[in-house]
Design a protein around this motif. Structure first.
Motif, PDB file in Angstrom:
ATOM      1  N   ASN A  46      -4.160   3.022  -9.292  1.00 28.33           N
ATOM      2  CA  ASN A  46      -2.785   3.763  -9.294  1.00 28.33           C
ATOM      3  C   ASN A  46      -2.116   3.331 -10.637  1.00 28.33           C
ATOM      4  O   ASN A  46      -1.414   4.092 -11.244  1.00 28.33           O
ATOM      5  CB  ASN A  46      -2.034   3.370  -7.955  1.00 28.33           C
ATOM      6  N   PHE A  47      -2.279   2.051 -10.957  1.00 25.38           N
ATOM      7  CA  PHE A  47      -1.621   1.906 -12.260  1.00 25.38           C
ATOM      8  C   PHE A  47      -2.225   2.316 -13.326  1.00 25.38           C
ATOM      9  O   PHE A  47      -1.535   2.923 -14.526  1.00 25.38           O
ATOM     10  CB  PHE A  47      -1.827   0.051 -12.580  1.00 25.38           C
ATOM     11  N   SER A  93       0.873  -1.243   0.136  1.00 19.47           N
ATOM     12  CA  SER A  93       0.008   0.014  -0.020  1.00 19.47           C
ATOM     13  C   SER A  93       0.867   1.106   0.010  1.00 19.47           C
ATOM     14  O   SER A  93       0.470   2.342  -0.650  1.00 19.47           O
ATOM     15  CB  SER A  93      -1.020   0.094   1.227  1.00 19.47           C
ATOM     16  N   MET A  94       1.931   1.250   0.463  1.00 19.14           N
ATOM     17  CA  MET A  94       2.885   2.351   0.895  1.00 19.14           C
ATOM     18  C   MET A  94       3.369   2.697  -0.568  1.00 19.14           C
ATOM     19  O   MET A  94       3.632   3.784  -0.730  1.00 19.14           O
ATOM     20  CB  MET A  94       3.731   2.104   1.951  1.00 19.14           C
ATOM     21  N   ALA A  95       3.699   1.370  -1.165  1.00 19.04           N
ATOM     22  CA  ALA A  95       4.523   1.534  -2.563  1.00 19.04           C
ATOM     23  C   ALA A  95       3.598   2.569  -3.532  1.00 19.04           C
ATOM     24  O   ALA A  95       3.958   3.202  -4.319  1.00 19.04           O
ATOM     25  CB  ALA A  95       4.682   0.362  -3.147  1.00 19.04           C
ATOM     26  N   PHE A  96       2.238   2.381  -3.479  1.00 19.55           N
ATOM     27  CA  PHE A  96       1.394   3.266  -4.219  1.00 19.55           C
ATOM     28  C   PHE A  96       1.710   4.924  -4.213  1.00 19.55           C
ATOM     29  O   PHE A  96       1.266   5.573  -5.098  1.00 19.55           O
ATOM     30  CB  PHE A  96      -0.035   3.282  -4.284  1.00 19.55           C
ATOM     31  N   PHE A  97       2.330   5.460  -2.995  1.00 15.85           N
ATOM     32  CA  PHE A  97       2.661   6.893  -3.048  1.00 15.85           C
ATOM     33  C   PHE A  97       3.904   7.098  -3.515  1.00 15.85           C
ATOM     34  O   PHE A  97       4.285   8.243  -3.609  1.00 15.85           O
ATOM     35  CB  PHE A  97       2.443   7.008  -1.470  1.00 15.85           C
ATOM     36  N   ASP A  98       4.731   5.918  -3.698  1.00 17.68           N
ATOM     37  CA  ASP A  98       5.968   6.269  -4.522  1.00 17.68           C
ATOM     38  C   ASP A  98       5.943   6.586  -5.889  1.00 17.68           C
ATOM     39  O   ASP A  98       4.764   6.509  -6.539  1.00 17.68           O
ATOM     40  CB  ASP A  98       6.994   5.080  -4.126  1.00 17.68           C
ATOM     41  N   ASP A 158       8.943  -1.329 -11.191  1.00 21.53           N
ATOM     42  CA  ASP A 158       8.505  -1.279  -9.894  1.00 21.53           C
ATOM     43  C   ASP A 158       6.997  -1.900  -9.845  1.00 21.53           C
ATOM     44  O   ASP A 158       6.593  -2.717  -9.121  1.00 21.53           O
ATOM     45  CB  ASP A 158       8.338   0.031  -9.304  1.00 21.53           C
ATOM     46  N   TRP A 159       6.339  -1.591 -10.985  1.00 27.18           N
ATOM     47  CA  TRP A 159       4.782  -2.119 -11.134  1.00 27.18           C
ATOM     48  C   TRP A 159       4.802  -3.567 -11.633  1.00 27.18           C
ATOM     49  O   TRP A 159       3.818  -4.265 -11.031  1.00 27.18           O
ATOM     50  CB  TRP A 159       4.044  -1.395 -12.192  1.00 27.18           C
TER      51      TRP A 159
END
Length: 517
Positions: A189-190, A141-146, A152-153
């Protein structure tokens, strides 16, 4: 805590009282017998959760007892205990489908471990899986803010697939709803990521971008032609990454996975665009321009993938690859058997392309056939159908033969699919194409939220049929529906697997290189 009933057959059962007392304290009820005959009699009248069986009993030995018990109670797990380390005894026991094999002298903890592995494995694995996913949930979940890039995807998607498969194997699948919500969040997010980056990728404006459909053969297939063995490029239509992961164990019996990579499908993520792009090595507008004699657009009648072989041959010629090549498309079982029977001749070619259309047909059959819908109501069931087809298909038999002949194999696909859950209203004229995940036409009317619009098709390398042509791509798990007869349309297509739009499942797809064991 549940108490389990255990039958223990050993001619020295009285000497095992310390072990039995230890297991009693741990919550297991033990019934002890002195012979194989007594064990068989007990099994005829009682149910047990597991059986301990001494291999070296006088009279009827453990292997003979095991054979008869399996006829009476085929599903009871049996743990064989023996003094012997002879390989043939182990093989006999394993062949008779024992659950575990212990060698004397045994200590109580050995027994406990074997019992837990046999009886409590699902519960323990479920608890551990759920705990591990809960820990990873926050990281994902935190990765979506990066500021993530395309690789990475890929890693995020692989993680989600991993947890999807792991949680599906747990007893009550209690974390599946949480995972589904996280997959939805990931696709939101994608979609933003694709909107921000796709146009620059397709116009080759950045160095850091993924391999796209039109580059797949150049990057992943043609370099293999330098090897001395024939290359077989197998394209399984609609094969999602999660479907590849459930097929992988079957393939791994015969091949080492030399490279498991992914690439990104172009838009629209459909057979007509993405697969033609693979074989031509060009983007759709270039195909329409340079190969207009074999390209069919959305506005033209006829099969859109009838000229794949010609696209392939022209790409080979354009790249000056002087390799003897073959192309086979498999739609029916008999065509698959024909390819299998013809392997000997195909080995004389440097490059052999085989297209398997089954998974694509499965997704369409699931839409149109009520029985298939019931067999595959969700992703796990859809994967299961794919697995069952593959296990009994001529394709698996073909792969076995190719492994025996040490051929080089590359397996990939043209796009994936997504289970569509939410309708999205759109209005178009009668010339608008029928795909549920993208629309191409003029004067399309829709809400611009949650879609990607290509008002200028040239920037997306898409054919422009007339001056006002535009393309609209559905995102996440939406599907397009017309306002007329809306409720019927929505009910018919909801929860079907579709492709053509933007999602992790449709765009990030596998390309796997295999070498025979």
């Amino acid at each position: 805590m549940q108490r389990y009933n255990i039958l223990w057959a050993d001619d020295e059962i009285d000497l095992l009282k310390p072990h039995i007392m230890f297991l009693n304290k741990k919550g297991y009820d033990i019934t002890g017998v002195n012979s194989g005959a007594d064990a068989i009699e007990k099994c005829e009248h009682e149910n047990y959760d597991v059986i301990f069986l001494d291999e070296n009993m006088p009279g009827m030995n453990g292997i003979e007892t095991l054979t008869q018990i399996k006829q009476i109670r085929p599903n009871i797990p049996v743990i064989m205990i023996t003094k012997s380390e002879e390989e043939h005894i182990m093989e006999e026991a394993i062949g008779a489908k024992i659950e575990d094999y212990l060698i004397k002298p045994i200590n109580p903890n050995q027994i406990l471990l074997s019992v837990k592995k046999t009886l409590d494995k699902k519960r323990i694995v479920s608890e551990r899986t759920n705990h591990s996913y809960q820990q990873d949930f926050q990281k994902i979940s935190m990765a979506f803010f990066d500021d993530m890039d395309y690789s990475d995807w890929v890693e995020i998607y692989k993680k989600l697939v991993y947890w999807d498969l792991e949680i599906n194997d747990t007893e009550n699948k209690s974390m599946m709803d949480v995972l589904d919500m996280q997959k939805t969040e990931a696709n939101v997010n994608f979609t933003k990521f694709i909107k921000d980056n796709y146009e620059s990728w397709i116009n080759d404006e950045v160095d850091d971008r993924p391999i796209l459909s039109h580059e797949l053969m150049k990057e992943k297939v043609f370099p293999e032609l330098d090897n001395e063995n024939p290359v077989f490029f197998i394209v399984i239509d609609n094969l999602r990454f999660d479907q590849w992961k459930v097929l992988e164990p079957l393939i791994s019996d015969y091949y080492n996975v030399e490279e498991e990579s992914t690439y990104y499908s172009i838009l629209p993520t459909t057979t007509a665009y993405a697969r033609n792009s693979i074989f031509s090595g060009m983007l759709p507008s270039d195909m329409a321009k340079h190969d207009s004699d074999i390209w069919l657009g959305d506005d033209e009648e006829g099969g859109k993938n009838n000229n794949e072989e010609e696209f392939l041959l022209r790409q080979l010629k354009r790249r000056r690859i002087n390799a003897k090549a073959s192309y086979n498309k498999v739609i029916h079982v008999n065509q698959g058997k024909h390819v299998l029977d013809n392997i000997h001749n195909l080995m004389n070619n440097k490059l052999n392309v085989i297209v398997y259309n089954f998974v694509d047909m499965l997704s369409h059959a699931r839409t149109d056939t009520e029985m298939i819908r019931e067999l595959a109501p969700d992703e796990p069931a859809y994967r299961s159908l794919t697995y069952s087809w593959f296990m009994h298909s001529p394709l698996l038999e073909t792969l076995k033969v190719l492994a025996s002949k040490k051929a080089k194999v590359v397996i990939s696909t043209d796009h994936g699919t997504i289970r569509c859950k939410r309708p999205y209203k759109i209005i178009g004229d009668r010339n608008t194409n029928t795909n549920l995940r993208y629309k191409q036409g003029k004067n399309l009317s829709f809400d611009k939220k949650n879609v990607l619009v290509a008002d200028n098709p040239n920037a997306f390398y898409l054919p422009k049929i007339n001056v006002s042509t535009s393309y609209v791509f559905a995102t996440e798990d939406y599907f397009f529906a017309y306002p007329n007869n809306y409720n019927h349309y929505v009910k018919y297509y909801k929860d079907t697997f579709q492709h053509g739009g933007i999602s992790l499942e449709e765009m990030i797809i596998p390309c796997v290189k295999l070498s025979a064991k």
